[in-house]
Motif scaffolding. Structure first.
Motif, PDB file in Angstrom:
ATOM      1  N   ASP A   1       0.832  -1.204   0.000  1.00 35.54           N
ATOM      2  CA  ASP A   1       0.000   0.000   0.000  1.00 35.54           C
ATOM      3  C   ASP A   1       0.865   1.251   0.000  1.00 35.54           C
ATOM      4  O   ASP A   1       0.437   2.333   0.358  1.00 35.54           O
ATOM      5  CB  ASP A   1      -0.966   0.007   1.183  1.00 35.54           C
ATOM      6  N   ASN A   2       2.122   1.070  -0.402  1.00 37.00           N
ATOM      7  CA  ASN A   2       3.035   2.193  -0.525  1.00 37.00           C
ATOM      8  C   ASN A   2       2.511   3.164  -1.588  1.00 37.00           C
ATOM      9  O   ASN A   2       2.057   2.744  -2.648  1.00 37.00           O
ATOM     10  CB  ASN A   2       4.422   1.675  -0.926  1.00 37.00           C
TER      11      ASN A   2
ATOM     12  N   GLY B   1      11.031   3.735   1.353  1.00 42.30           N
ATOM     13  CA  GLY B   1      12.364   4.302   1.195  1.00 42.30           C
ATOM     14  C   GLY B   1      13.454   3.569   1.934  1.00 42.30           C
ATOM     15  O   GLY B   1      14.627   3.645   1.558  1.00 42.30           O
ATOM     16  N   GLY B   2      13.104   2.861   3.008  1.00 36.57           N
ATOM     17  CA  GLY B   2      14.100   2.100   3.759  1.00 36.57           C
ATOM     18  C   GLY B   2      14.486   0.787   3.117  1.00 36.57           C
ATOM     19  O   GLY B   2      15.344   0.073   3.634  1.00 36.57           O
ATOM     20  N   MET B   3      13.859   0.479   1.970  1.00 33.58           N
ATOM     21  CA  MET B   3      14.143  -0.764   1.248  1.00 33.58           C
ATOM     22  C   MET B   3      14.421  -0.451  -0.228  1.00 33.58           C
ATOM     23  O   MET B   3      13.578  -0.683  -1.098  1.00 33.58           O
ATOM     24  CB  MET B   3      12.965  -1.739   1.345  1.00 33.58           C
ATOM     25  N   PRO B   4      15.580   0.077  -0.561  1.00 34.20           N
ATOM     26  CA  PRO B   4      15.893   0.363  -1.960  1.00 34.20           C
ATOM     27  C   PRO B   4      16.028  -0.915  -2.783  1.00 34.20           C
ATOM     28  O   PRO B   4      16.661  -1.876  -2.352  1.00 34.20           O
ATOM     29  CB  PRO B   4      17.222   1.113  -1.875  1.00 34.20           C
ATOM     30  N   ASP B   5      15.416  -0.909  -3.972  1.00 39.37           N
ATOM     31  CA  ASP B   5      15.458  -2.086  -4.842  1.00 39.37           C
ATOM     32  C   ASP B   5      16.834  -2.241  -5.492  1.00 39.37           C
ATOM     33  O   ASP B   5      17.433  -1.255  -5.953  1.00 39.37           O
ATOM     34  CB  ASP B   5      14.408  -1.963  -5.948  1.00 39.37           C
ATOM     35  N   LEU B   6      17.295  -3.482  -5.555  1.00 36.58           N
ATOM     36  CA  LEU B   6      18.531  -3.781  -6.271  1.00 36.58           C
ATOM     37  C   LEU B   6      18.290  -3.706  -7.783  1.00 36.58           C
ATOM     38  O   LEU B   6      17.173  -3.936  -8.261  1.00 36.58           O
ATOM     39  CB  LEU B   6      19.051  -5.160  -5.886  1.00 36.58           C
ATOM     40  N   ASN B   7      19.356  -3.419  -8.524  1.00 30.67           N
ATOM     41  CA  ASN B   7      19.287  -3.292  -9.974  1.00 30.67           C
ATOM     42  C   ASN B   7      19.731  -4.595 -10.630  1.00 30.67           C
ATOM     43  O   ASN B   7      20.929  -4.838 -10.802  1.00 30.67           O
ATOM     44  CB  ASN B   7      20.174  -2.134 -10.432  1.00 30.67           C
ATOM     45  N   PHE B   8      18.782  -5.442 -10.993  1.00 25.25           N
ATOM     46  CA  PHE B   8      19.113  -6.749 -11.550  1.00 25.25           C
ATOM     47  C   PHE B   8      19.479  -6.684 -13.030  1.00 25.25           C
ATOM     48  O   PHE B   8      19.820  -7.704 -13.621  1.00 25.25           O
ATOM     49  CB  PHE B   8      17.976  -7.736 -11.293  1.00 25.25           C
ATOM     50  N   ASP B   9      19.450  -5.503 -13.619  1.00 25.54           N
ATOM     51  CA  ASP B   9      20.026  -5.341 -14.960  1.00 25.54           C
ATOM     52  C   ASP B   9      21.551  -5.326 -14.894  1.00 25.54           C
ATOM     53  O   ASP B   9      22.219  -5.486 -15.914  1.00 25.54           O
ATOM     54  CB  ASP B   9      19.533  -4.032 -15.593  1.00 25.54           C
TER      55      ASP B   9
ATOM     56  N   ASP C   1      11.216 -13.842  -1.235  1.00 27.30           N
ATOM     57  CA  ASP C   1      10.312 -12.738  -0.944  1.00 27.30           C
ATOM     58  C   ASP C   1      10.146 -11.828  -2.162  1.00 27.30           C
ATOM     59  O   ASP C   1      11.097 -11.612  -2.923  1.00 27.30           O
ATOM     60  CB  ASP C   1      10.885 -11.923   0.225  1.00 27.30           C
ATOM     61  N   ALA C   2       8.932 -11.302  -2.343  1.00 24.48           N
ATOM     62  CA  ALA C   2       8.663 -10.289  -3.374  1.00 24.48           C
ATOM     63  C   ALA C   2       9.178 -10.713  -4.740  1.00 24.48           C
ATOM     64  O   ALA C   2       9.741  -9.911  -5.486  1.00 24.48           O
ATOM     65  CB  ALA C   2       9.270  -8.948  -2.962  1.00 24.48           C
ATOM     66  N   ALA C   3       8.963 -11.965  -5.099  1.00 18.37           N
ATOM     67  CA  ALA C   3       9.544 -12.511  -6.331  1.00 18.37           C
ATOM     68  C   ALA C   3       9.027 -11.829  -7.591  1.00 18.37           C
ATOM     69  O   ALA C   3       9.693 -11.852  -8.631  1.00 18.37           O
ATOM     70  CB  ALA C   3       9.273 -14.016  -6.405  1.00 18.37           C
TER      71      ALA C   3
ATOM     72  N   TYR D   1      14.914   4.078  -6.513  1.00 18.86           N
ATOM     73  CA  TYR D   1      13.657   3.321  -6.568  1.00 18.86           C
ATOM     74  C   TYR D   1      13.578   2.347  -5.403  1.00 18.86           C
ATOM     75  O   TYR D   1      14.534   1.603  -5.115  1.00 18.86           O
ATOM     76  CB  TYR D   1      13.579   2.545  -7.885  1.00 18.86           C
ATOM     77  N   GLY D   2      12.433   2.365  -4.727  1.00 18.66           N
ATOM     78  CA  GLY D   2      12.173   1.416  -3.646  1.00 18.66           C
ATOM     79  C   GLY D   2      10.705   1.069  -3.662  1.00 18.66           C
ATOM     80  O   GLY D   2       9.872   1.885  -3.241  1.00 18.66           O
ATOM     81  N   PHE D   3      10.361  -0.098  -4.152  1.00 15.41           N
ATOM     82  CA  PHE D   3       8.953  -0.447  -4.358  1.00 15.41           C
ATOM     83  C   PHE D   3       8.155  -0.408  -3.059  1.00 15.41           C
ATOM     84  O   PHE D   3       7.039   0.101  -3.020  1.00 15.41           O
ATOM     85  CB  PHE D   3       8.828  -1.835  -4.994  1.00 15.41           C
ATOM     86  N   PHE D   4       8.727  -0.944  -1.976  1.00 10.31           N
ATOM     87  CA  PHE D   4       7.959  -1.062  -0.740  1.00 10.31           C
ATOM     88  C   PHE D   4       8.009   0.214   0.105  1.00 10.31           C
ATOM     89  O   PHE D   4       6.995   0.692   0.579  1.00 10.31           O
ATOM     90  CB  PHE D   4       8.434  -2.266   0.070  1.00 10.31           C
TER      91      PHE D   4
END
Length: 516
Positions: free
Chosen positions: A172-173, A193-201, A228-230, A188-191
């Motif tokens: 619900d972010n 700001g305390g959880m920044p997304d890794l760049n899988f590119d 998690d969060a697959a 970018y952090g989908f969930f």
């Protein structure tokens, strides 16, 4: 009857035939149809008196898991993290000191394996903590070698997205782009700001992740991962890239451990979930959980049975090799008893349904004693009640419980001596499932006869063994007629009865009948 789920059944038949077990004996059907017990270590058992559950506490209580009839344990996050839930990792190759040492954890694995209990850990790779050393380096400058470990964009290029509100099934972010305090570049952090997304590119990020997997499988000795969060490894508008990544991840992990167990969290409808199966052979069946609750709310018995068959048939069109990870509750949903109006008969019947349906069921710690819990999340993760409070030296105290307290929940020590307790009910139905191959391994066929709306009825068959199962999801007695070859009553709950091929089902009752 048609034989769906066929390829899995062939594999399971081979495994079972080599086990030397006789029909009716308790068997371990993990992973394809075994039972996994989910534990939040922080709330499970405190062995050292600091108020926080720990590895040694779990080791001490492995016999509880074994007695219940589970074949594996899934641990919620165990790695260092600044948050109580630990879904924001700061070190991927360590354990949180609150839980003990790595040696404590390795000893836990060793003792679990002695009892034929597998160990699965949460692996959170979609994002890290904003306190992870990679991110601290990444945000320090645009030229830093770790800059591309995360997803960055200049403010003017994402102006239309900064305040965009995005609400999904699993978040619900209201925003995904976050300002680290410089005012120019956002990450970018989908969930949140305390959880920044890794760049899988970035190939370097993928290699880091594969090395982390190798560490836990090879050096520590876990049996697999819950991912998690697959669905969010790449943005939602790049699902094909997500599917491709998980195929590659599976190949890398199988090269390290050929029988590695991978179960993914893809929180969505079946059409979105199914394409992940080639990469994540086990996926949580969220439809099962929500439809189970809906079936009780509407008193529509066949709603769940039809949905489950629909899901299984849909998955078979994607791959013949999959594990349907069913569950009736977990750490993200309110406790099952709360969802069922705190009705003990509904609660006991719900586990009957879970254990008589196809799949590989997951049990959330504490459900077996009827623990209660409502959002916020901390209060669906309250401490396990082992004994009355005055005697409960292992009860965690990191949080003041609101719902699962002695006045509301009967502790395990007392329930063990009560023949009608939740705990003894769980044990009984799990034992039935683990000793009946039709229930554990069989295909699912729906009852095609005339049924009152509150009735759920279906057949499970495996090789030459078949059973008929019926549940009444209402508080009014119902009845139905069944084929004459089904005569041996294996299990009843709630005074269900069979007379002259007519089944009588009182309120919230269950019956299981074997074919002669």
């Amino acid at each position: 009857m048609k034989y769906h789920f066929a390829s899995i059944i062939v594999l399971l038949t081979t495994l079972v035939s080599c086990s030397g077990k006789k029909a009716g004996e308790v068997e371990n059907h993990w992973p394809y149809a075994g039972i996994t017990y989910e534990i939040f270590i922080q709330s499970f058992y405190d062995s050292d008196g600091d108020g926080i559950g720990d590895f040694n506490g779990v080791t001490k209580k492995l016999d509880h898991v074994k007695e219940l009839g589970a074949n594996a344990i899934w641990f919620m996050p165990i790695m260092p993290s600044p948050s109580y839930h630990k879904y924001d990792v700061t070190d991927y190759k360590a354990v949180h000191p609150d839980y003990g040492t790595m040696e404590d954890f390795k000893n836990l694995i060793k003792e679990a394996h002695k009892k034929d209990i597998k160990i699965v850990i949460d692996l959170i790779i979609n994002h890290t903590s904003s306190e992870h050393p990679w991110f601290l380096e990444s945000k320090s400058s645009r030229e830093n070698p770790y800059r591309d470990y995360y997803v960055w964009a200049q403010k003017d290029t994402i102006a239309d997205f900064i305040n965009k509100k995005t609400i999904t099934l699993d978040s619900d972010n209201i925003r995904q782009w976050h300002d680290p305090g410089f005012g120019e570049d956002f990450y970018y952090g989908f969930f949140y700001g305390g959880m920044p997304d890794l760049n899988f590119d970035n190939p370097k990020v993928r290699e880091e992740i594969y090395e982390i997997g190798r560490f836990w499988l090879e050096e520590v000795g876990v049996d697999g991962f819950r991912l998690d969060a697959a669905k969010h490894i790449f943005p939602d508008d790049r699902p094909e890239d997500n599917h491709a990544f998980w195929k590659e991840f599976r190949q890398k992990m199988q090269a390290i451990k050929s029988d590695v167990y991978l179960v993914g969290e893809v929180y969505d409808r079946k059409e979105v979930v199914a394409p992940y199966l080639p990469g994540l052979p086990a996926l949580f069946n969220f439809d099962f959980h929500y439809t189970l609750i809906e079936a009780y709310q509407k008193e529509d018995g066949m709603l769940l049975a039809k949905k489950q068959k629909e899901v299984l048939d849909f998955y078979l069109d994607i791959t013949k090799d999959f594990i349907d990870a069913t569950f009736s509750s977990n750490h993200d949903q309110q406790r099952l008893l709360n969802s069922l109006d705190q009705n003990p008969r509904k609660m006991k019947q719900a586990i009957n349904i879970l254990m008589t349906m196809p799949g590989a069921p997951y049990l959330y710690y504490g459900e077996e004693i009827g623990m209660l819990g409502l959002k916020p999340d901390e209060h669906i993760r309250e401490p396990f009640l082992w004994d009355i409070k005055a005697n409960d030296k292992g009860r965690a105290s990191w949080i003041d419980p609101v719902h699962s307290i002695d006045d509301m929940v009967t502790p395990l020590a007392i329930q063990k001596s009560m023949s009608t307790s939740y705990f003894n009910h769980y044990k009984e139905i799990i034992k039935l499932r683990n000793s009946n191959r039709a229930l554990a391994l069989g295909n699912l066929e729906l009852y095609e006869g005339e049924l009152a709306q509150p009735l759920m009825a279906y057949f499970r068959s495996h090789k030459d063994q078949a059973v008929f199962v019926a549940h009444n999801l209402s508080d009014v007695e119902q009845s139905l007629e069944i084929p004459e070859e089904y005569q041996k009553v294996l299990y009843t709950f709630g005074s269900a009865d069979l007379q002259d091929q007519k089944v009588k089902l009182p309120a919230y009752s269950t019956i299981v009948i074997e074919r002669q």
